[in-house]
Motif scaffolding. Structure first.
Motif, PDB file in Angstrom:
ATOM      1  N   GLY A 217      -7.416  -7.935  13.082  1.00  0.00           N
ATOM      2  CA  GLY A 217      -8.509  -6.974  13.052  1.00  0.00           C
ATOM      3  C   GLY A 217      -8.182  -5.659  13.711  1.00  0.00           C
ATOM      4  N   THR A 218      -6.888  -5.399  13.958  1.00  0.00           N
ATOM      5  CA  THR A 218      -6.475  -4.162  14.613  1.00  0.00           C
ATOM      6  C   THR A 218      -6.142  -3.101  13.573  1.00  0.00           C
ATOM      7  OG1 THR A 218      -5.592  -5.342  16.538  1.00  0.00           O
ATOM      8  CG2 THR A 218      -4.813  -3.096  16.181  1.00  0.00           C
ATOM      9  N   ASN A 223      -8.691  -2.537  18.178  1.00  0.00           N
ATOM     10  CA  ASN A 223      -9.061  -3.852  17.670  1.00  0.00           C
ATOM     11  C   ASN A 223     -10.558  -3.864  17.395  1.00  0.00           C
ATOM     12  OD1 ASN A 223      -9.976  -6.934  18.470  1.00  0.00           O
ATOM     13  ND2 ASN A 223      -8.061  -6.847  17.330  1.00  0.00           N
ATOM     14  N   PRO A 225     -12.777  -6.256  16.117  1.00  0.00           N
ATOM     15  CA  PRO A 225     -13.630  -7.331  16.652  1.00  0.00           C
ATOM     16  C   PRO A 225     -13.912  -7.160  18.147  1.00  0.00           C
ATOM     17  CG  PRO A 225     -11.946  -8.238  15.214  1.00  0.00           C
ATOM     18  CD  PRO A 225     -11.585  -6.795  15.421  1.00  0.00           C
TER      19      PRO A 225
END
Length: 274
Positions: A217-218, A223, A225
């Motif tokens: 998710g980066t 990031n 999240p």
């Protein structure tokens, strides 16, 4: 895996909640809490990587946009934010952030960790021994001209390197210059937004090695999240910190936060130099 993911989200929501309180109370944006928390949590969900410190700093800067905005809104309701200072300092702060991002992009992860540890240790002096920084009877006027430009530029650059909102030096400057602590904290929260927004954009578009191992998710060095989880906590608690800043004595809380900063600094030095 689901339990690990739940633990990840809950941990970062709590981190965001603590960051929100410190943002509202001290005007510091919460980066001192977010960066070490992310560096502690990320290794549980992704293999160790030299790039994690940059992800932590980039994500912290993005979260500061949220926590600072929420804090400014809460302080503005009490009429404590000096928007004239924010306007006159903004261009120099942003230029400093750009310089800090450039340095960060060409600095090793261990180098950034040492810079963070040293910066945190330096800031702890104010929280542990405020009388050494703000001397009784010393009263100055807010810097203007070249002095203002240099101070704002250095403030922006150093804060971008650390992933923090830059509130502490702003609070010190305003208190020395005969502003109330409440107005200083409120205005410093606005400085956090001025640093966090361009800083986050810079880390979002900063290139990393193709073989870099980054948390899921980066994007760039942010990031998503973690940003969402931290922001949820910060949105809820920033007004609480702002209320505390206006209603309660800060002396003991500052000392506790100063001790926390010394512990964080020691851990980061150990991480970089082991």
């Amino acid at each position: 895996m689901e339990i690990e993911l739940l633990w990840f989200v809950v941990t970062l929501c709590i981190t965001g909640a603590i960051a929100g309180i410190t943002a509202g109370l001290f005007g510091n944006g919460g980066g001192f809490v977010v960066v070490p928390a992310l560096l502690a949590v990320f290794p549980f969900f992704t293999p160790p990587s030299q790039e994690l410190v940059k992800v932590a700093i980039g994500t912290s800067l993005a979260s500061i946009v949220v926590s600072s905005t929420r804090s400014v809104m809460a302080h503005h309701k009490k009429g404590a934010v000096d928007f004239d200072i924010l306007k006159s300092w903004s261009i120099w702060i942003v230029m400093g952030v750009i310089g800090g991002i450039y340095i960060a992009s060409s600095t090793s992860s261990d180098g950034l960790t040492v810079v963070f540890a040293a910066g945190v240790l330096l800031y702890s002096i104010y929280f542990l021994f405020p009388e050494f920084v703000i001397r009784p009877g010393v009263a100055l006027s807010m810097p203007e001209g070249v002095a203002k430009s240099v101070l704002a530029f250095v403030l922006g650059g150093f804060s971008a390197l650390l992933g923090i909102g830059g509130g502490t030096p702003m609070v010190i400057t305003m208190v020395i210059c005969q502003r109330t602590i409440q107005q200083a904290v409120a205005t410093a929260a606005g400085v956090g937004f001025l640093i966090g927004l361009p800083g986050a954009i810079g880390f979002l578009f900063m290139k990393h090695p193709e073989a870099a191992i980054l948390p899921v998710g980066t994007i760039g060095y942010i990031n998503i999240p973690a940003l969402v989880a931290i922001s949820i906590g910060a949105i809820i608690t920033a007004p609480m910190g702002a209320k505390m800043a206006h209603n309660f004595s800060e002396k003991k809380l500052k000392r506790m936060f100063g001790i926390y900063l010394v512990i964080v600094s020691s851990a980061m030095f150990y991480k970089a130099l082991k």
